[in-house]
Write an enzyme that holds these catalytic residues in place. Structure first.
Site, mmCIF file in Angstrom:
data_model
loop_
_atom_site.group_PDB
_atom_site.id
_atom_site.type_symbol
_atom_site.label_atom_id
_atom_site.label_comp_id
_atom_site.label_asym_id
_atom_site.label_seq_id
_atom_site.Cartn_x
_atom_site.Cartn_y
_atom_site.Cartn_z
ATOM 1 C CG HIS A 46 -11.975 8.582 -86.291
ATOM 2 N ND1 HIS A 46 -11.081 7.641 -84.989
ATOM 3 C CD2 HIS A 46 -12.013 8.755 -84.641
ATOM 4 C CE1 HIS A 46 -10.949 7.950 -84.431
ATOM 5 N NE2 HIS A 46 -12.327 8.639 -84.040
ATOM 6 C CD GLU A 48 -7.195 6.788 -89.695
ATOM 7 O OE1 GLU A 48 -8.391 8.104 -89.442
ATOM 8 O OE2 GLU A 48 -6.472 6.669 -88.961
ATOM 9 C CB CYS A 76 -7.063 5.412 -82.495
ATOM 10 S SG CYS A 76 -8.770 4.572 -83.283
ATOM 11 C CB CYS A 79 -8.564 3.612 -87.357
ATOM 12 S SG CYS A 79 -9.386 4.831 -87.596
#
Length: 160
Positions: A46, A48, A76, A79
């Site tokens: 992801h 992040e 999420c 993260c």
């Protein structure tokens, strides 16, 4: 957030869900990233997570105290947890994610009193732009998938 949006646009251009993130330290962007989940076939890639990893490498340390993270979509659980563990100071979110968001939508990992670190969170930064890029991406994806399905059905008809 404008720089995070540029990362989201880069993600969309390669068929990734358009999420972008930047890490700022001392007023300077030290890391930037966008989703690479589909490209690299790894669920943890992801925006992040990639930005945090780059920031740690840049600073040469695991703690990101003094850093702020700007992300176009609410993080999420994975993260948000990584941000708490990295001890970032502030999180700036573009648009919220009512289905998966863990910084205020479903739950708030970033500000949980039971954890050893809490992150200052601000939401709605360039919200319309951050939301729009996601809506456009998923609308185009639905159109594309629908066209593929129609083409597959048409070719099956001609094969008979």
């Amino acid at each position: 957030m404008a720089e995070a949006l540029k990362e989201a646009e880069a993600a969309a251009e390669i068929g990734e869900v358009p999420v972008g993130a930047v890490v700022v330290y001392d007023g300077e962007i030290i890391a930037r990233a966008h989703n690479m989940v589909e490209t690299n076939g790894r669920s943890k890639e992801h925006a992040e997570m990639l930005a945090l990893e780059k920031a740690e490498a840049y600073l040469g340390r695991k703690w990101l105290s003094g850093c702020d993270l700007y992300v176009t979509l609410e993080p999420c659980a994975m993260c948000a947890g990584a941000m708490v563990l990295a001890r970032i100071d502030s999180l700036y979110i573009g648009t919220m994610d009512p289905k998966n968001g863990m910084c205020g939508s479903i739950y708030n990992v970033a500000c949980n009193d039971k954890l050893n670190h809490r992150i200052h969170v601000e939401r709605g930064i360039l919200q319309e732009e951050c939301s729009s890029i996601l809506k456009t991406f998923f609308r185009e994806m639905r159109i594309y998938k629908s066209a593929l399905k129609r083409n597959n059905n048409t070719s099956e008809d001609t094969d008979r």
